[in-house]
Design an enzyme around this catalytic site. Structure first.
Site, short mmCIF file in Angstrom:
data_model
loop_
_atom_site.label_atom_id
_atom_site.label_comp_id
_atom_site.label_asym_id
_atom_site.label_seq_id
_atom_site.Cartn_x
_atom_site.Cartn_y
_atom_site.Cartn_z
N SER A 53 0.84 -1.19 0.00
CA SER A 53 0.00 0.00 0.00
C SER A 53 0.88 1.24 0.00
O SER A 53 2.09 1.17 0.21
CB SER A 53 -0.90 0.01 1.24
OG SER A 53 -1.74 -1.12 1.27
N HIS A 55 0.97 3.35 -2.64
CA HIS A 55 1.25 3.75 -4.02
C HIS A 55 -0.05 4.02 -4.79
O HIS A 55 -0.04 4.01 -6.02
CB HIS A 55 2.04 2.65 -4.73
CG HIS A 55 3.34 2.35 -4.09
ND1 HIS A 55 4.35 3.27 -3.98
CD2 HIS A 55 3.81 1.21 -3.50
CE1 HIS A 55 5.38 2.72 -3.36
NE2 HIS A 55 5.08 1.47 -3.05
N ASP A 108 8.22 -8.78 -2.83
CA ASP A 108 7.15 -9.22 -3.72
C ASP A 108 7.54 -10.51 -4.43
O ASP A 108 6.73 -11.44 -4.55
CB ASP A 108 6.85 -8.13 -4.75
CG ASP A 108 6.26 -6.88 -4.12
OD1 ASP A 108 5.16 -6.96 -3.57
OD2 ASP A 108 6.92 -5.84 -4.18
N HIS A 217 10.68 4.12 -3.53
CA HIS A 217 10.84 3.96 -2.09
C HIS A 217 12.07 4.70 -1.56
O HIS A 217 12.48 4.48 -0.43
CB HIS A 217 10.95 2.48 -1.71
CG HIS A 217 9.84 1.64 -2.23
ND1 HIS A 217 9.96 0.88 -3.37
CD2 HIS A 217 8.57 1.46 -1.77
CE1 HIS A 217 8.81 0.25 -3.59
NE2 HIS A 217 7.96 0.58 -2.65
#
Length: 329
Positions: A53, A55, A108, A217
């Site tokens: 979350s 983005h 991920d 990030h």
């Protein structure tokens, strides 16, 4: 940084509640996990995306017809859990297999791969395309190590259209990988986003500094320099993209100018003006231009430029109809 939240630990759950109230006619929540899928699923290859979350509107905003069928949502800047990915994939699978598309980040990759292993035991076939469009994040000889940024949009668009056409899992995967290989992106950071839990910035920059190529990030870019006029900045970014892509006057592209959170549409259109001028000067055809905020990092200042090098196949899938809360074609 001021934020309109309640308990910082509840931001993801409360955001999902708000999303479901706003889009209850299009979405259904996956029971027991932070996952959302289309309310009306079809008998075809399913496309599942996801990530951390923070983005928004990625990743839930591209769940819809001609795009992704489901999304696995992680905590802020954290990968979705393997169980979340697994449950979303099981919900959307019609028996024709599931394609995972997500940005190439270690968490991920680990969690989607674990979910794929678990799904194998349940006879759900999966394949994966990791988006690697950020040209600054690794050299060309290690292209497979590059990060995924706003190029996710192009890859999901092509994948969703191919799945809607009724292609097999192998065929949808192949054309999605082709889209990824034809996508080139670069970003610039002007100011950081902040983490809701801590209120801490994701990175620091002096008021007169920017960083070319910084990741979403706060991952290191290629150069930290002084703020410069928009045209000069855009020239530097486009020089890197064109050198990387080796586009010529025989080529045609779709363009995405993506805002990172707080950069205004006024600024993004000024950048777009210069991008279009540069492409025109090079004789590179412009098939389509999209200026929007898709892949953000909270209130981060900055933008990215993405180019999708088109051929007839990719153009057909790019132009196919699509309808999601934050993307329409």
């Amino acid at each position: 940084m001021k934020k309109v939240i309640n308990n910082p630990g509840d931001v993801v759950e409360e955001m999902l509640e708000g999303i479901m109230r706003a889009h209850h006619g299009s979405f259904q929540k996956v029971e027991g996990v932070n996952g959302i899928v289309k309310k009306e699923l079809k008998d075809k290859v399913a496309v599942v995306t996801g990530g951390g979350s923070g983005h928004e509107p990625l990743f839930f905003g591209v769940v819809g017809d001609g795009l992704a069928d489901g999304v696995a949502i992680g905590n802020v800047f954290a990968a979705p859990t393997p169980n979340t990915v697994q449950e979303v994939a099981k919900t959307v699978d019609s028996g024709k297999g599931v394609l995972f598309i997500y940005g190439n980040y270690a968490g991920d990759v680990l969690n989607f791969d674990m979910a794929a292993e678990l799904l194998e035991f349940e006879d759900v076939q999966t394949t994966t395309v990791k988006v690697t469009d950020d040209v600054v994040s690794a050299p060309l000889e290690r292209k497979e190590d590059r990060r995924g940024i706003a190029g996710d949009i192009f890859v999901i668009k092509v994948a969703g259209a191919a799945a809607e056409k009724g292609l097999s899992l192998e065929e949808v995967t192949a054309v999605s990988q082709k889209a990824n290989e034809h996508t080139y992106s670069i970003g610039v950071a002007l100011s950081p986003g902040t983490i809701p839990d801590s209120g801490e910035p994701t990175f620091t920059l002096a008021d007169d500094e920017i960083e070319l190529g910084m990741g979403i990030h706060g991952e290191p870019g290629m150069e930290r320099t002084k703020l410069m006029p928009a045209d000069e900045l855009t020239n530097q970014l486009m020089e890197k993209l064109l050198d990387e892509s080796q586009l010529t006057s025989d080529d045609e592209v779709s363009v995405l100018i993506n805002g990172l959170g707080s950069t205004t549409l006024m600024e993004l259109f000024i950048v777009n003006r210069k991008v279009a001028q540069i492409l025109d000067e090079k004789g590179i055809g412009i098939h389509d231009i999209d200026v929007n905020n898709y892949c953000t990092t909270q209130e981060m200042g900055g933008f990215s430029i993405s180019l999708l090098e088109l051929d007839d196949e990719l153009k057909a899938y790019y132009d196919a109809p699509a309808n999601a809360p934050y993307y329409k074609k």
